[in-house]
Write an enzyme that holds these catalytic residues in place. Structure first.
Site, short mmCIF file in Angstrom:
data_model
loop_
_atom_site.label_atom_id
_atom_site.label_comp_id
_atom_site.label_asym_id
_atom_site.label_seq_id
_atom_site.Cartn_x
_atom_site.Cartn_y
_atom_site.Cartn_z
N GLY A 186 -1.87 -11.55 4.01
CA GLY A 186 -3.24 -11.58 4.50
C GLY A 186 -3.99 -12.89 4.24
O GLY A 186 -4.75 -13.28 4.76
N PHE A 187 -3.56 -13.42 3.03
CA PHE A 187 -4.13 -14.48 2.65
C PHE A 187 -3.75 -15.83 3.25
O PHE A 187 -4.64 -16.66 3.76
CB PHE A 187 -3.96 -14.73 1.10
CG PHE A 187 -4.59 -15.59 0.41
CD1 PHE A 187 -5.92 -15.44 -0.14
CD2 PHE A 187 -4.25 -17.06 0.36
CE1 PHE A 187 -6.73 -16.16 -0.76
CE2 PHE A 187 -5.07 -18.21 -0.62
CZ PHE A 187 -6.43 -17.48 -0.84
N ASN A 222 -12.57 -5.79 4.79
CA ASN A 222 -12.25 -6.76 6.02
C ASN A 222 -11.67 -6.09 7.21
O ASN A 222 -11.22 -4.83 7.12
CB ASN A 222 -11.33 -7.68 5.62
CG ASN A 222 -9.81 -7.11 5.85
OD1 ASN A 222 -9.15 -7.36 7.10
ND2 ASN A 222 -9.00 -6.51 5.01
N GLY A 280 -8.15 -7.89 11.76
CA GLY A 280 -7.33 -7.64 12.91
C GLY A 280 -6.51 -8.61 13.21
O GLY A 280 -5.96 -8.74 14.52
N PHE A 281 -5.67 -8.95 12.15
CA PHE A 281 -4.39 -9.74 12.42
C PHE A 281 -4.63 -10.92 13.31
O PHE A 281 -3.98 -11.24 14.37
CB PHE A 281 -3.21 -9.02 13.38
CG PHE A 281 -2.62 -7.72 12.26
CD1 PHE A 281 -2.89 -7.55 10.99
CD2 PHE A 281 -1.88 -6.96 13.07
CE1 PHE A 281 -2.45 -6.39 10.44
CE2 PHE A 281 -1.34 -5.91 12.40
CZ PHE A 281 -1.60 -5.49 11.10
N SER A 320 -2.10 -1.31 8.40
CA SER A 320 -3.63 -2.00 8.53
C SER A 320 -4.44 -1.02 9.25
O SER A 320 -4.39 -0.49 10.18
CB SER A 320 -3.62 -3.32 9.27
OG SER A 320 -4.77 -3.71 9.56
N ASN A 370 -7.20 -1.96 10.87
CA ASN A 370 -7.73 -2.56 11.70
C ASN A 370 -7.29 -3.10 13.28
O ASN A 370 -7.95 -3.92 13.92
CB ASN A 370 -8.22 -4.13 10.90
CG ASN A 370 -9.01 -3.80 9.86
OD1 ASN A 370 -9.97 -3.08 9.72
ND2 ASN A 370 -8.69 -4.55 8.80
N THR A 371 -6.05 -2.59 13.50
CA THR A 371 -5.33 -2.38 14.71
C THR A 371 -5.42 -1.17 15.06
O THR A 371 -4.63 -0.26 14.66
CB THR A 371 -3.99 -3.22 14.67
OG1 THR A 371 -3.99 -4.67 14.20
CG2 THR A 371 -3.28 -3.26 15.97
N LYS A 384 5.23 -1.41 4.57
CA LYS A 384 4.09 -1.47 3.74
C LYS A 384 3.38 -0.25 4.42
O LYS A 384 2.90 -0.09 5.49
CB LYS A 384 3.17 -2.67 4.07
CG LYS A 384 2.04 -2.76 3.15
CD LYS A 384 1.60 -4.23 3.26
CE LYS A 384 0.05 -4.32 2.38
NZ LYS A 384 -0.30 -5.79 2.40
N ASN A 437 -1.47 -0.95 1.39
CA ASN A 437 -2.57 -1.60 2.07
C ASN A 437 -4.19 -1.24 1.70
O ASN A 437 -4.32 -0.37 0.56
CB ASN A 437 -2.33 -1.34 3.73
CG ASN A 437 -2.56 -2.75 4.39
OD1 ASN A 437 -3.77 -3.25 4.42
ND2 ASN A 437 -1.69 -3.07 5.41
N TYR A 453 -4.60 -9.89 -3.93
CA TYR A 453 -5.06 -10.85 -2.84
C TYR A 453 -6.69 -10.78 -3.36
O TYR A 453 -6.82 -11.95 -3.77
CB TYR A 453 -5.25 -10.12 -1.44
CG TYR A 453 -5.89 -10.86 -0.42
CD1 TYR A 453 -6.93 -11.55 -0.61
CD2 TYR A 453 -5.41 -11.03 0.90
CE1 TYR A 453 -7.75 -12.32 0.42
CE2 TYR A 453 -5.99 -11.67 1.85
CZ TYR A 453 -7.17 -12.34 1.59
OH TYR A 453 -7.85 -13.04 2.71
N THR A 454 -7.15 -9.82 -3.60
CA THR A 454 -8.61 -9.66 -3.95
C THR A 454 -8.67 -10.40 -5.37
O THR A 454 -9.91 -11.06 -5.62
CB THR A 454 -9.27 -8.26 -3.88
OG1 THR A 454 -9.08 -7.77 -2.54
CG2 THR A 454 -10.63 -8.31 -4.04
C1 LIG Z 1 -9.15 -10.32 4.02
C2 LIG Z 1 -7.96 -9.56 3.97
C3 LIG Z 1 -6.84 -9.61 4.77
C4 LIG Z 1 -5.64 -9.00 4.89
N1 LIG Z 1 -4.63 -8.86 5.66
C5 LIG Z 1 -3.58 -8.44 5.65
C6 LIG Z 1 -2.70 -8.42 6.52
O1 LIG Z 1 -2.65 -9.23 7.65
N2 LIG Z 1 -1.38 -7.93 6.62
C7 LIG Z 1 -1.36 -6.83 5.52
O2 LIG Z 1 -0.41 -6.22 5.32
N3 LIG Z 1 -2.31 -6.73 4.34
C8 LIG Z 1 -3.26 -7.39 4.60
N4 LIG Z 1 -4.25 -7.31 3.71
C9 LIG Z 1 -4.15 -6.35 2.56
C10 LIG Z 1 -3.56 -6.79 1.29
O3 LIG Z 1 -2.29 -7.37 1.41
C11 LIG Z 1 -3.27 -5.96 0.18
O4 LIG Z 1 -2.46 -4.71 0.43
C12 LIG Z 1 -4.86 -5.17 -0.17
O5 LIG Z 1 -5.94 -5.99 -0.17
C13 LIG Z 1 -4.83 -4.57 -1.40
O6 LIG Z 1 -4.67 -5.60 -2.58
P1 LIG Z 1 -5.78 -6.33 -3.45
O7 LIG Z 1 -6.81 -5.21 -4.04
O8 LIG Z 1 -5.02 -6.84 -4.41
O9 LIG Z 1 -6.46 -6.99 -2.46
C14 LIG Z 1 -5.50 -7.82 3.52
C15 LIG Z 1 -6.50 -8.13 2.66
C16 LIG Z 1 -7.67 -8.56 2.64
C17 LIG Z 1 -8.58 -8.73 1.57
#
Ligand SMILES: Cc1cc2nc3c(=O)[nH]c(=O)nc-3n(C[C@H](O)[C@H](O)[C@H](O)COP(=O)(O)O)c2cc1C
Length: 371
Positions: free
Chosen positions: A68-69, A116, A119-120, A180, A182-183, A223, A252, A327-328
């Site tokens: 996602g990053f 967030n 939505g991919f 996710s 968001n889809t 995932k 996720n 990520y966060t």
């Molecule tokens: C802004 C944002 C976008 C994300 N986009 C995706 C994504 O495209 N695909 C996915 O598998 N996870 C996505 N994630 C989820 C992260 O990969 C991770 O599983 C989740 O944020 C929990 O980890 P964290 O608490 O370290 O952020 C996204 C997270 C955030 C915050």
């Protein structure tokens, strides 16, 4: 330090997605030259436990960048030099798509969290391949694939197969995102019947491509969501084992808003979406511990959710994670976060008397599954 005192306050003044784009551009520009990347790697790279072997791949450390990053793979190479042991790009979909309307990313600083509903948003699998062709990172590369929004859930298998076929030759492993929030309908793919069809078809294609290209097949991981019931998690483990998947990425983001410190008005102003960061930590840890026990240690669990520090990462490892991602934590802690976590993990392992990381994996799974 510089991040805490200067950069984060500046970035946090910008709307969250603008700050993200600024960080991507800075990293992509700042670390585009080989010499700068090498200098960054000298400062940040760590190998605290020697080479770690996971599903046939060699990792220089257990800390990865979560999906996602870097959805389009543009900064994977630069990020690798910041001390990550692996980078997961995507989620990429077969068809390029804009994602949900903005604003779609929100900060909850009091909770050290993000919401967030991206939505991919991504440029599609063909563009990702083009980008990564000459820019593979110098570490393990995962490619995370998801369903295109324009494709009905009944046709999801073909859509994932199309992405897999395009990206497989660049990936060290492929992550299948069915979680996710968001889809629309995506999480229905976690249902055992649908999941078995999807994972089975991907594994079959994986085998066919491997034998055609005369190389071993790729490790595949799925995932999952933190919002699964115990029964659902058990069925997912069964499907993953039956289809020869190498591991599960847990977790996720969550749709739950339980236990937040931010005011209800602040939280509801974000609207719908997946919550990540500190409020997800315990829930993700418990899921990891349950998956570890259900799989009787025969799947690699990649632990993700609320990791900001070495102590957070250590908790995930003790729950059963063979690798971790974040990520966060990168947003709140800054670009030294992977290095700091690796240094801290080495210190904790030494203090607690573990001779290797593998010895610690799952050592508290029973306790943390029940927490
Ligand atoms: C802004 C944002 C976008 C994300 N986009 C995706 C994504 O495209 N695909 C996915 O598998 N996870 C996505 N994630 C989820 C992260 O990969 C991770 O599983 C989740 O944020 C929990 O980890 P964290 O608490 O370290 O952020 C996204 C997270 C955030 C915050």
């Amino acid at each position: 330090m510089l991040y805490d005192s200067l950069l984060r306050p500046l970035l946090f003044r910008l709307p969250p997605e603008t700050a993200h784009e600024f960080a991507l551009r800075t990293l992509s520009f700042g670390l585009s030259a080989d010499s700068l990347r090498r200098a960054a790697a000298r400062r940040f790279s760590r190998e605290p436990f020697g080479v770690l072997e996971r599903f046939g791949l060699k990792f220089r450390n257990p800390v990865g960048l979560a999906a996602g990053f870097d959805k389009n793979g543009t900064i994977a190479r630069g990020v690798a030099s910041l001390g990550f042991g692996f980078v997961e790009v995507g989620t990429v979909t077969h068809h390029a798509q804009p994602g949900n309307p903005r604003p779609r990313l929100f900060r909850l600083p009091q909770d050290r969290a993000l919401v967030n509903r991206a939505g991919f948003n991504n440029d599609g699998a063909v563009a990702l391949v083009e980008t990564l062709r000459d820019r593979r990172p110098d570490c393990v590369l995962g490619i995370n694939i998801g369903k295109s929004r324009s494709v009905e859930i009944e046709d999801a298998v073909d859509d994932y197969l199309a992405s897999f076929t395009l990206v497989h030759h660049l990936a060290d492993y492929v992550a299948v995102n069915v979680s996710s929030p968001n889809t629309p309908h995506l999480r229905e793919l976690q249902r055992a019947d649908r999941l078995a069809a999807l994972l089975g078809a991907l594994q079959q294609r994986n085998g066919e491509l491997a034998s055609k290209e005369m190389r071993p097949s790729l490790p595949l991981l799925v995932k999952v969501s933190p919002d699964l019931h115990a029964g659902e998690a058990e069925l997912i483990v069964d499907v993953a084992l039956q289809t020869g998947f190498a591991g599960i990425i847990a977790t996720n983001t969550t749709t739950s808003r339980a236990g937040l410190r931010s005011s209800p008005e602040t939280v509801s102003a974000c609207g719908e979406g997946g919550l990540s960061g500190a409020p997800l930590r315990a829930r993700a840890t418990q899921m990891i511990a349950s998956l570890r026990r259900l799989s009787r240690s025969s799947l690699v669990i990649v632990g993700v959710g609320g990791i900001f520090s070495a102590a957070d990462a250590w908790e995930k490892i003790c729950a059963g994670a063979g690798l971790v991602q974040l990520y966060t934590g990168l947003v709140y802690e800054g670009f030294g976060v992977a290095r700091d976590i690796n240094d801290g993990l080495a210190e904790i392992a030494r203090r607690e008397g573990f001779r290797s990381l593998d010895e610690a994996v799952g050592c508290r799974a029973d306790q943390l599954a029940a927490a």
